[in-house]
Design a protein around this motif. Structure first.
Motif, PDB file in Angstrom:
ATOM      1  N   THR A  24       0.834  -1.205   0.000  1.00  0.00           N
ATOM      2  CA  THR A  24       0.000   0.000   0.000  1.00  0.00           C
ATOM      3  C   THR A  24       0.869   1.255   0.000  1.00  0.00           C
ATOM      4  O   THR A  24       0.612   2.204  -0.745  1.00  0.00           O
ATOM      5  CB  THR A  24      -0.958   0.001   1.213  1.00  0.00           C
ATOM      6  N   ASN A  28       0.964   3.921  -3.094  1.00  0.00           N
ATOM      7  CA  ASN A  28       0.661   5.321  -2.795  1.00  0.00           C
ATOM      8  C   ASN A  28       1.799   6.223  -3.273  1.00  0.00           C
ATOM      9  O   ASN A  28       1.564   7.285  -3.859  1.00  0.00           O
ATOM     10  CB  ASN A  28       0.407   5.489  -1.294  1.00  0.00           C
ATOM     11  N   LEU A  31       1.741   6.228  -7.199  1.00  0.00           N
ATOM     12  CA  LEU A  31       0.589   6.977  -7.694  1.00  0.00           C
ATOM     13  C   LEU A  31       0.779   8.472  -7.482  1.00  0.00           C
ATOM     14  O   LEU A  31       0.473   9.281  -8.363  1.00  0.00           O
ATOM     15  CB  LEU A  31      -0.701   6.499  -7.019  1.00  0.00           C
ATOM     16  N   GLY A  32       1.301   8.853  -6.323  1.00  0.00           N
ATOM     17  CA  GLY A  32       1.569  10.272  -6.062  1.00  0.00           C
ATOM     18  C   GLY A  32       2.529  10.855  -7.079  1.00  0.00           C
ATOM     19  O   GLY A  32       2.312  11.962  -7.597  1.00  0.00           O
ATOM     20  N   PRO A  42      -6.039  13.316  -6.727  1.00  0.00           N
ATOM     21  CA  PRO A  42      -7.085  12.292  -6.583  1.00  0.00           C
ATOM     22  C   PRO A  42      -8.472  12.707  -7.067  1.00  0.00           C
ATOM     23  O   PRO A  42      -9.166  11.885  -7.670  1.00  0.00           O
ATOM     24  CB  PRO A  42      -7.081  11.984  -5.085  1.00  0.00           C
ATOM     25  N   CYS A  69      -5.076   5.701  -0.785  1.00  0.00           N
ATOM     26  CA  CYS A  69      -4.453   6.724  -1.635  1.00  0.00           C
ATOM     27  C   CYS A  69      -5.266   8.014  -1.688  1.00  0.00           C
ATOM     28  O   CYS A  69      -4.930   8.938  -2.431  1.00  0.00           O
ATOM     29  CB  CYS A  69      -4.254   6.167  -3.048  1.00  0.00           C
TER      30      CYS A  69
END
Length: 135
Positions: A24, A28, A31-32, A42, A69
């Motif tokens: 996770t 995260n 993705l950031g 987001p 996220c």
């Protein structure tokens, strides 16, 4: 004319053995980085696709990751777990393309991450074997 799917950002997490970071955390982080590169956050996502992790098995993995996220809770987003084994990343890209071209989504995150190198060998082998058990 239908919308054209394209990749507008990508991101990678730290890579290495024995990082002691959860899948996770790694998702995260990646993705950031991808959203920063694309100049979005987001709230811009209306699609979120993820595949399961061996090191962190969860019920409804994509929903858990989307929550972690900061993408969920929301009602106006498509969230899907895609599990086709080793083909999951390609399957997710094809699904994201379909969602965009059909007009169901405009901006889809495709995420995957695992931390199997941080797992003890026995635990990894048990998780991998368990994933292959027939019902």
């Amino acid at each position: 004319m239908s919308p054209t799917a394209r990749i507008i950002g990508w991101g990678m997490s730290e890579i290495g053995t024995k990082l002691k970071k959860s899948p996770t955390h790694l998702v995260n982080q990646a993705l950031g980085r991808a959203m920063r590169q694309a100049g979005i956050g987001p709230p811009h996502l209306d699609g979120f696709l993820a595949c399961p992790s061996l090191a962190e098995p969860r019920f409804m993995p994509a929903h858990c990751l989307a929550s972690a996220c900061g993408v969920l809770p929301r009602r106006d987003i498509v969230v899907m777990t895609i599990d086709t084994g080793g083909a999951s990343p390609v399957s997710m890209l094809l699904q994201a393309k379909s969602l965009v071209e059909r007009g169901a989504c405009r901006t889809v995150a495709v995420v995957a991450g695992d931390a199997v190198s941080s797992m003890p060998s026995r635990e990894f082998l048990e998780a991998a074997d368990g994933a292959c058990d027939l019902p």
